[in-house]
Design an enzyme around this catalytic site. Sequence first.
Site, PDB file in Angstrom:
ATOM      1  N   HIS A  10      19.657  17.611  27.945  1.00  0.00           N
ATOM      2  CA  HIS A  10      21.017  17.815  28.449  1.00  0.00           C
ATOM      3  C   HIS A  10      21.763  18.823  27.594  1.00  0.00           C
ATOM      4  O   HIS A  10      21.421  19.052  26.439  1.00  0.00           O
ATOM      5  CB  HIS A  10      21.797  16.489  28.455  1.00  0.00           C
ATOM      6  N   TYR A  59      19.536  18.225  16.839  1.00  0.00           N
ATOM      7  CA  TYR A  59      20.809  18.947  16.678  1.00  0.00           C
ATOM      8  C   TYR A  59      20.901  19.516  15.272  1.00  0.00           C
ATOM      9  O   TYR A  59      20.414  18.911  14.307  1.00  0.00           O
ATOM     10  CB  TYR A  59      21.997  18.001  16.872  1.00  0.00           C
ATOM     11  N   HIS A  88      25.781  19.572  26.507  1.00  0.00           N
ATOM     12  CA  HIS A  88      27.159  19.069  26.518  1.00  0.00           C
ATOM     13  C   HIS A  88      28.113  20.187  26.931  1.00  0.00           C
ATOM     14  O   HIS A  88      27.937  21.341  26.524  1.00  0.00           O
ATOM     15  CB  HIS A  88      27.555  18.558  25.131  1.00  0.00           C
ATOM     16  N   ARG A 111      17.421  10.034  25.451  1.00  0.00           N
ATOM     17  CA  ARG A 111      18.314  10.868  26.263  1.00  0.00           C
ATOM     18  C   ARG A 111      17.496  11.892  27.030  1.00  0.00           C
ATOM     19  O   ARG A 111      16.610  12.532  26.459  1.00  0.00           O
ATOM     20  CB  ARG A 111      19.307  11.651  25.382  1.00  0.00           C
ATOM     21  N   TYR A 149      15.632  13.408  23.277  1.00  0.00           N
ATOM     22  CA  TYR A 149      15.563  12.797  21.942  1.00  0.00           C
ATOM     23  C   TYR A 149      15.820  11.294  22.021  1.00  0.00           C
ATOM     24  O   TYR A 149      16.527  10.817  22.924  1.00  0.00           O
ATOM     25  CB  TYR A 149      16.539  13.474  20.964  1.00  0.00           C
TER      26      TYR A 149
HETATM   27 FE   LIG Z   1      23.510  15.025  23.175  1.00  0.00          FE
END
Ligand SMILES: [Fe+2]
Length: 247
Positions: A163, A111, A165, A160, A150
């Site tokens: 995906h 991110y 959000h 995870r 990640y």
């Molecule tokens: Fe996330």
Amino acid sequence: MRLPGQDTGELYQRNPARHPPAYTPTYKTSVLRSPSNALIALQSSLSEITGPQFAASELGALDNDLIGNYSKSGLPIGERIIVHGYVLDENGYPVPNALIEVWQANAGGRYRHTRDQYIAPIDPNFGGCGRMLTDANGYYYYRTIKPGPYPWRNHVNDWRPAHIHYSLSGDAFGQRLITQMYFAGDPLIATCPIVRTIRDEDAVRSLIAQPDTRATTQFDARAYRFDIVLRGRRATLFEDHIHGESA
Ligand SMILES: [Fe+2]
């Protein structure tokens, strides 16, 4: 089309069997986030069932193009994809003019956020945020880069799945929905501690986008279809007959 009176009708209560419980110790941060007292159900007020209202003029031309909206020296790295679908309410009616906000990691699973210290590099040409409004049919569309999985500090070796959000605001504050979209075929979905807090298997399936070869852009981007259901309104069932049936 929305029915007369639909915009001011009381919303259905959320179905607690379909949504995950707030307290799920296998998803560690839920322990502190979850309420320690029982919830109290309140009647919706007008402010919760008649707003918000959004205008297309408030959005930028590239807001729904995550491939282009942070491009500095070139294009972002990764799989180019289209995500599209319909936002409907529980009665099956389209929700027009719903605000959809999306945020995601880049192709490497990183991110653009100061607290994300994962070793995968930041992509200088990818911001990872976008937003759009649904059209009159509840349809939405955006372009992006497929995010990478990640690791995260939950339990040892938890990853995870890829995906995106989502935050959705319909035409009632009480319809607000925060959720995540996954990608069909990802083996990490079945072992994800967050996904596993959802007890209803059909609810899990509803969070998985499916490949949509008909919407592919040739020599450019593959497509995924992802439809979303927001809370419905009782008004349509308070008529002297149910919509679609003879009186
Ligand atoms: Fe996330």
